[in-house]
Design a protein around this motif. Structure first.
Motif, PDB file in Angstrom:
ATOM      1  N   ALA A   1       0.951  -1.233  -0.194  1.00  0.00           N
ATOM      2  CA  ALA A   1      -0.035  -0.158   0.044  1.00  0.00           C
ATOM      3  C   ALA A   1       0.948   1.240   0.236  1.00  0.00           C
ATOM      4  N   ALA A   2       2.031   1.197   0.681  1.00  0.00           N
ATOM      5  CA  ALA A   2       2.885   2.377   0.820  1.00  0.00           C
ATOM      6  C   ALA A   2       3.472   2.747  -0.677  1.00  0.00           C
ATOM      7  N   ALA A   3       3.844   1.448  -0.947  1.00  0.00           N
ATOM      8  CA  ALA A   3       4.533   1.608  -2.534  1.00  0.00           C
ATOM      9  C   ALA A   3       3.865   2.279  -3.598  1.00  0.00           C
ATOM     10  N   VAL A   4       2.299   1.678  -3.474  1.00  0.00           N
ATOM     11  CA  VAL A   4       1.165   2.261  -4.359  1.00  0.00           C
ATOM     12  C   VAL A   4       1.065   3.713  -4.215  1.00  0.00           C
ATOM     13  N   LYS A   5       0.890   4.008  -2.982  1.00  0.00           N
ATOM     14  CA  LYS A   5       0.826   5.597  -2.662  1.00  0.00           C
ATOM     15  C   LYS A   5       1.580   6.317  -3.210  1.00  0.00           C
TER      16      LYS A   5
END
Length: 446
Positions: free
Chosen positions: A209-213
């Protein structure tokens, strides 16, 4: 404000439009003086009819009317009176759906009390609304516009407005990658972000999720055309089964389409079997060595993830088929014949990924490896690596500038794959030089 006659004529011209009607609306066109059927081609279906709303000679009268006396009529024109309610004015009462409470301003992007772009706090098991989405206590957001799927808060978007606040996008623009995107756009490039999400996905929901954000914040800018979110798909050791690949591609493409709506998504891989041509022994061996790279499997991944672009690597073509006496030229020819036969261009844009033009190369090699895939119609573009490092750590860089400059007719179809962490001079200088040859660029970032 002055209105010229040219502007008035333009306004009048908009009224001289051609109306296309269905049979039910066409009472009789035979003797209708406003019919413009004579302007349509002979092959126009009979059920399509044409009617002037304002005939050309009438359009001039309209323009003169609005343009007379320094456009006095146009300046004095006011909206037609209508019945409107101002729900905030005393005495005006607006109906409220039964059982529904309305709070906050009609322009509020989030429920009252939440910070702009932020997320209201939800207790475990509780659900609350954010811009048309439902946010649950598990830290996810879902909504009908996303097909009922759930994704991490801050990555979801609706109507091209991300839930992550504008500060995150502004902050991303100030990072080295963000600054490189700005510079690349200024140099005339069509920009792609080239990243790897497979490791983040395997690391778990929080990391993914952090990478996608982070990638979503970079890609939210209009300068970015697309995101390539994985390389060597099925060839490296990230995945064990075809099902795992399909799950990853679907999860990544779904999350990125929500985090960066409107951006094209791509993957990089290789199909060893394609270069075998009709050699059955070669095909059998390639399927045995690379079970996750058979054409049917990759096609399933393309379809499952709704991928917009697939880049096919040419690295195995150079020496990988000598046991079957297939030269590099024959392997390349075989590969692109198979690509055309597979009709993959219907599923996604096909690009040739060329890593073999660094160091010293001949004019013939440049022509065959860059021009032929495009000129033969098998690939819509060619991606050239600007730097390749071998297993011993020795790096080779792109040197065939003079030959590449001769390929001006296909410059828009040529893309440079550029690693921001290993500039030859500095990023700004490198991008300026690359723009002399390439029309697109893949900016590799972590």
């Amino acid at each position: 404000m002055r209105f010229s006659l040219r502007r008035a004529l333009a306004i009048g011209a908009t009224l001289a439009v051609v109306g296309v009607m269905t049979p039910g609306a066409a009472y009789s066109q035979a003797d209708d003086p406003r019919s413009c059927n004579d302007l349509m081609g002979a092959d126009t279906p009979a059920y399509v009819v044409c009617v002037w709303l304002a005939k050309p000679e009438e359009a001039l009268d309209v323009a003169l009317f609005w343009g007379a006396n320094d456009s006095a009529n146009l300046k004095e024109a006011t909206p037609q009176d209508g019945k409107f309610l101002d729900c905030s004015s005393p005495g005006d009462v607006c109906p409220t759906p039964e059982g529904e409470e309305i709070s906050g301003d009609e322009n509020s992007p989030v429920p009252e009390g939440a910070e702009d772009g932020g997320v209201p706090e939800c207790e475990a098991g509780q659900e609350c609304a954010i811009g048309g989405y439902e946010a649950g206590g598990d830290g996810t957001v879902s909504g009908s516009e996303l097909g009922g799927s759930k994704l991490p808060v801050g990555a979801a978007t609706t109507k091209n407005v991300t839930l992550q606040d504008t500060a995150a996008v502004a902050a991303a623009a100030q990072t080295p990658t963000g600054q490189a995107i700005t510079a690349a756009k200024a140099d005339g490039f069509r920009v792609w972000i080239d990243t790897e999400l497979a490791d983040d996905w395997k690391a778990g929901t929080t990391t993914f999720a952090a990478a996608v954000k982070r990638i979503g914040a970079l890609a939210a800018r209009p300068e970015v055309a697309g995101i390539r979110f994985t390389s060597q798909l099925g060839y490296n050791k990230n995945f064990k089964t075809a099902e795992e690949i399909n799950t990853f591609v679907t999860a990544a493409s779904t999350a990125l389409r929500q985090a960066a709506p409107g951006k094209r998504l791509g993957v990089h891989t290789v199909v060893p079997e394609f270069a075998c041509g009709a050699n059955a022994a070669c095909k059998t061996e390639m399927r045995k060595q690379y079970p996750l790279l058979v054409p049917e499997q990759l096609e399933a991944s393309l379809t499952a993830g709704g991928i917009d672009q697939i880049s096919l690597d040419t690295g195995l073509l150079y020496g990988g088929y000598t046991p079957w006496k297939i030269s590099a030229e024959q392997a390349q020819r075989n590969q692109w014949i198979q690509v055309r036969a597979s009709s993959w261009d219907v599923l996604a844009q096909v690009a040739a990924e060329e890593t073999g033009l660094v160091g010293e190369v001949t004019a013939e090699q440049v022509a065959s490896r860059v021009s032929k895939p495009v000129m033969d119609g098998a690939a819509q573009q060619v991606n050239l690596w600007t730097r390749v490092q071998n297993a011993q750590g020795t790096a080779s860089r792109l040197t065939a500038w003079d030959e590449l400059k001769k390929l001006t007719p296909i410059q828009r179809r040529m893309a440079a794959v550029y690693d921001l962490t290993t500039p030859e001079v500095d990023v700004a200088t490198d991008l300026k030089k690359l723009s002399e040859v390439f029309g697109q660029i893949y900016l590799t970032t972590a």
